[in-house]
Design a protein around this motif. Structure first.
Motif, PDB file in Angstrom:
ATOM      1  N   GLU B   5       0.811  -1.338   0.251  1.00 18.33           N
ATOM      2  CA  GLU B   5       0.108   0.250  -0.023  1.00 18.33           C
ATOM      3  C   GLU B   5       0.722   1.273   0.054  1.00 18.33           C
ATOM      4  O   GLU B   5       1.820   1.407   0.831  1.00 18.33           O
ATOM      5  N   LYS B   6       0.625   2.103  -1.143  1.00 19.14           N
ATOM      6  CA  LYS B   6       1.275   3.453  -1.076  1.00 19.14           C
ATOM      7  C   LYS B   6       2.773   3.361  -0.862  1.00 19.14           C
ATOM      8  O   LYS B   6       3.316   4.064  -0.078  1.00 19.14           O
ATOM      9  N   LEU B   7       3.516   2.505  -1.360  1.00 19.09           N
ATOM     10  CA  LEU B   7       5.065   2.322  -1.004  1.00 19.09           C
ATOM     11  C   LEU B   7       5.588   3.462  -1.868  1.00 19.09           C
ATOM     12  O   LEU B   7       5.459   3.629  -3.037  1.00 19.09           O
ATOM     13  N   VAL B   8       6.198   4.030  -0.944  1.00 20.08           N
ATOM     14  CA  VAL B   8       7.266   5.050  -1.444  1.00 20.08           C
ATOM     15  C   VAL B   8       8.793   4.697  -0.838  1.00 20.08           C
ATOM     16  O   VAL B   8       9.096   4.131  -0.151  1.00 20.08           O
ATOM     17  N   GLU B  15      13.603  10.150  -5.181  1.00 22.50           N
ATOM     18  CA  GLU B  15      12.147   9.276  -5.023  1.00 22.50           C
ATOM     19  C   GLU B  15      12.125   8.459  -6.232  1.00 22.50           C
ATOM     20  O   GLU B  15      11.920   9.181  -7.518  1.00 22.50           O
ATOM     21  N   ARG B  18       6.578   6.239  -6.313  1.00 23.91           N
ATOM     22  CA  ARG B  18       5.467   6.946  -5.863  1.00 23.91           C
ATOM     23  C   ARG B  18       4.141   6.560  -5.468  1.00 23.91           C
ATOM     24  O   ARG B  18       3.320   6.271  -6.507  1.00 23.91           O
ATOM     25  N   GLU B  19       4.225   5.956  -4.431  1.00 22.86           N
ATOM     26  CA  GLU B  19       2.678   5.479  -3.730  1.00 22.86           C
ATOM     27  C   GLU B  19       2.343   4.251  -4.637  1.00 22.86           C
ATOM     28  O   GLU B  19       1.403   4.285  -5.239  1.00 22.86           O
ATOM     29  N   SER B  21       0.716   0.773  -5.093  1.00 18.03           N
ATOM     30  CA  SER B  21      -0.155  -0.128  -4.083  1.00 18.03           C
ATOM     31  C   SER B  21      -0.149  -1.300  -5.047  1.00 18.03           C
ATOM     32  O   SER B  21      -0.449  -1.079  -6.568  1.00 18.03           O
ATOM     33  N   THR B  43      10.855  -1.541  -6.956  1.00 18.80           N
ATOM     34  CA  THR B  43       9.561  -2.043  -6.037  1.00 18.80           C
ATOM     35  C   THR B  43      10.066  -3.434  -5.623  1.00 18.80           C
ATOM     36  O   THR B  43       9.988  -3.638  -4.357  1.00 18.80           O
ATOM     37  N   SER B  55       8.040   5.098   3.072  1.00 18.92           N
ATOM     38  CA  SER B  55       6.720   5.134   3.690  1.00 18.92           C
ATOM     39  C   SER B  55       5.614   4.143   2.893  1.00 18.92           C
ATOM     40  O   SER B  55       6.321   3.434   1.968  1.00 18.92           O
ATOM     41  N   GLY B  56       4.813   3.750   3.514  1.00 19.50           N
ATOM     42  CA  GLY B  56       3.814   2.837   2.948  1.00 19.50           C
ATOM     43  C   GLY B  56       3.938   1.463   3.570  1.00 19.50           C
ATOM     44  O   GLY B  56       4.539   1.453   4.573  1.00 19.50           O
ATOM     45  N   ARG B 215       4.602   4.921 -10.774  1.00 20.77           N
ATOM     46  CA  ARG B 215       3.405   5.051 -10.457  1.00 20.77           C
ATOM     47  C   ARG B 215       2.734   3.854 -11.384  1.00 20.77           C
ATOM     48  O   ARG B 215       2.964   3.558 -12.277  1.00 20.77           O
TER      49      ARG B 215
END
Lengths: 290, 240
Positions: B5-8, B15, B18-19, B21, B43, B55-56, B215
């Motif tokens: 979920e929303k992996l950053v 970065e 970007r979020e 999922s 990823t 985050s995520g 994304r």
């Protein structure tokens, strides 16, 4: 001829000590690309701790105590001096940190055991054995057997046990080893423990022949570093050959030329190796096929 | 099985993800496609702990694993056959495979029958059986790829991450890799497959995700993605 034989025998004994310390450098270098510049001090501490313990336990019970002490000392060096440098990717932090720890250990030893050279009891008869006119101290034989035995045991562990294979895997590719579920930080701590353990063993092996004392480590550690470069930091038993080369040239130069120059040929060899074969006389470039 | 979920995540200050999922259900083969630099490898690296997510959430079998070191994630059952194969070059084939089962042999995962699984791998990849005593560094690229996959399977993973198993291989070997993936799918191995050969990956997969500039821009059943005009134009090209 007898003199030559005598010199070679002494050279082999001191060379095996260089070799086993250099082997310790290899152990940590392959897993972490770092090494303990206080390795000589690890040897010195092992020897002095042995000297203190031997009074209570006798020689043979002293050995496991010294080996255990060496492991703890190596783990401490890794935790305090190396781990942070590896984590932050520092190219040189560990160099200064391990030198600093070495100096601290030396000062500590000077305060506990004094600055004088001390006699270490020999577990074996001190009368030399004579082979065709060449005198060999029983302790010199013990040095060769002990040093080779230690290296063989470590090699056997690496090849046969799953934990040893994990060490080799970490040396090959730390990231990939982590993906196998191997705690590679622990492997590196362990390699430091093992490295100091071999140095501590070298300390108690050499002490009855030389003497022991807080300042015994510096020169040995530095020369063993030269041996590690000559033999190759990645090539298993190259350090044995490197150690023998350095040990024998030292005693020969000391006798036939001058003791004042005995360190020169080995260091010249070091410079030559660095110029022409930087991976060491016996070092091999990693096998990689794409 | 695996929920992201929303992996950053990224490298240094850059970065890359970007979020992101995505979901990998038990027994499913999910593929992640996208152009070079889209963040496919990143990823997988963030999932297996090779890099720490910024985050995520990453949830494996109901437990949060985001931010754990790689060896802890492996011990929870995630196997990762990484980009570039990364076999242990100075060790024999058989030792590489045993190291794949390190967590089982040392007791941090259920042991099962390691020897039987070794035989199973040699049956699945007969080339490896012929070369079991050979140093992994001397294998050909295709053989190293098989070894990397077999090594990951030796974990008895809950989820297997496969990063570009076809990379750099001759067309015949690429086919072999995909038929192996299909066989693993038939055995209900849960897989997340990253591939440059989008068409072939969508042929074999159940679900697909399209990654663009970090994304997820499209997702759905693989057959639907294959017929999506935008996906066809961008990734399947004339080849299909």
């Amino acid at each position: 001829m007898q003199i030559l034989g005598q010199l070679i025998v002494s050279g082999i004994a001191v060379g095996m000590i260089y070799g086993v310390i250099a082997f310790g450098y290899q152990l940590t270098f392959v897993t972490s690309k770092t090494l303990n510049f206080g390795q000589g001090e690890a040897l010195m501490l092992g020897s002095l701790v042995g000297l203190t313990v031997v009074a209570y336990t006798g020689y043979w019970l002293m050995l496991p105590v010294v080996l255990a002490f060496g492991m703890v000392q190596g783990a401490v060096v890794e935790r305090l001096g190396v781990r942070q440098a590896i984590r932050t990717g520092s190219e040189s932090g560990w160099i200064m940190a391990t030198i600093a720890l070495g100096i601290i250990f030396k000062n500590l030893a000077e305060n506990i055991w004094g600055r004088d050279a001390l006699k270490f009891p020999s577990p074996l008869p001190e009368a030399p054995l004579s082979f065709m006119g060449v005198n060999v101290l029983p302790m010199e034989i013990a040095i060769v057997v002990g040093a080779l035995g230690m290296m063989l045991l470590v090699e056997l562990f690496n090849r046969r046990s799953i934990h040893g294979k994990a060490v080799v895997a970490t040396a090959n590719d730390r990231d990939a080893a982590g993906l196998m579920g191997i705690n590679t930080s622990l492997v590196i701590t362990f390699s430091y423990a093992l490295s100091s353990m071999t140095a501590a063993l070298a300390g108690v092996l050499v002490a009855p022949v030389t003497l022991t004392g807080a300042s015994m480590g510096g020169a040995l550690g530095l020369k063993a570093f030269a041996v590690a470069i000559i033999g190759g930091l990645s090539s298993g038993f190259g350090v044995v050959a490197g150690g023998l080369i350095l040990g024998i040239t030292e005693t020969l130069t000391g006798y036939y030329i001058s003791t004042g120059y005995k360190d020169v040929p080995g260091l010249v060899l070091l410079l030559l190796v660095l110029s022409f074969r930087p991976s060491g006389l016996f070092g091999t470039a990693a096998i990689k096929k794409v | 099985m695996l929920n992201v979920e929303k992996l950053v995540a990224g490298y240094g200050k850059v970065e890359v993800l970007r979020e992101v999922s995505l979901d990998v259900p038990e027994g499913a083969l999910v593929t992640l496609i996208g152009s070079n630099g889209a963040g496919k490898t990143t990823t997988l690296r963030a999932l297996s702990g090779m890099i720490a997510p910024w985050s995520g959430r990453v949830v494996l079998d109901g437990a949060e694993i985001g931010g754990l070191p790689p060896h802890e994630i492996a011990r929870r059952g995630m196997a990762h056959s990484p980009e570039g194969r990364r076999v242990f070059a100075t060790l024999p084939v058989q030792d590489n495979l045993l190291l794949g089962a390190f967590t089982r042999i040392t007791g941090s995962r259920p042991k099962g029958d390691v020897a039987a699984d070794l035989d199973r791998m040699f049956a699945l990849f007969p080339r490896l059986a012929e070369r079991r005593a050979q140093l992994a560094g001397t294998l050909s690229g295709g053989e190293q790829q098989m070894l990397a996959m077999a090594r990951a399977l030796m974990l008895n993973p809950r989820v297997l991450l496969l990063d570009e198993p076809s990379m750099g291989l001759a067309p015949r070997l690429v086919e072999e890799v995909f038929s192996t993936v299909a066989r693993l799918k038939a055995e209900r191995v849960t897989m997340l497959l990253v591939e440059q050969f989008a068409a072939a990956a969508l042929d074999v997969a159940d679900f697909g995700y399209v990654l663009e500039n970090g994304r997820v821009t499209a997702s759905g059943p693989a057959s639907a993605l294959k017929n999506d005009p935008a996906v066809r134009a961008a990734y399947l090209g004339q080849a299909h």
